[in-house]
Design a protein around this motif. Structure first.
Motif: not given
Length: 154
Positions: A76, A79, A85, A107
């Motif tokens: 995360a 991302r 994200y 996700k």
């Protein structure tokens, strides 16, 4: 798309979770070294050894679960860095802010997560059925061999 403030909020939340996991892993590792040490049956009653082994298995499961959560948190954070994200890895749709607030390392959207879990469970069920069929086949072959050649008790 998430605002810069929202991204910063989630990044801080993820970093806090990450530090908590790392602290827990280090604490549990030290605890297991202190309490359990090496599993030795030399002076132990078999029930004591079984209890120690059971506790070590629990610790290993907790460790593996924490490791998986740490991987999810790191993904995360990655991302956030690469600008993806809050976007579902399967559908490309935005993940609701409510879901991210509850599960900042999510996700997938709720719908995509349900579908993923259903497919994973179906695959697991198929693998288990295959193993059962293979075991049944092995038992059938064993019975055929016993009928043809007898067994060691005859």
């Amino acid at each position: 798309m998430l605002t810069k403030e929202e991204l910063k909020y989630f990044e801080n939340k993820l970093l806090t979770i990450k530090q908590g996991i790392i602290d827990e892993l280090e604490s549990n590792h030290q605890l297991s070294l202190d309490v359990y040490g090496e599993l030795s049956s030399y002076d132990n009653h078999f029930a004591d050894t079984a209890t120690e082994l059971d506790e070590q298995e629990k610790q290993m499961m907790l460790y593996e679960s924490s490791q998986k959560l740490l991987e999810d948190v790191n993904e995360a954070l990655e991302r956030i860095k690469n600008g993806t994200y809050g976007i579902c890895i399967d559908t490309g749709e935005p993940i609701s802010i409510y879901r991210l607030d509850a599960l900042p390392y999510a996700k997938r959207t709720m719908e995509a997560q349900k579908k993923y879990e259903e497919e994973t469970n179906l695959k697991r069920d198929q693998e288990e059925r295959y193993i059962e069929l293979d075991a049944d086949n092995d038992m059938r072959i064993d019975k055929e061999l016993q009928q043809k050649h007898g067994n060691s008790s005859h």
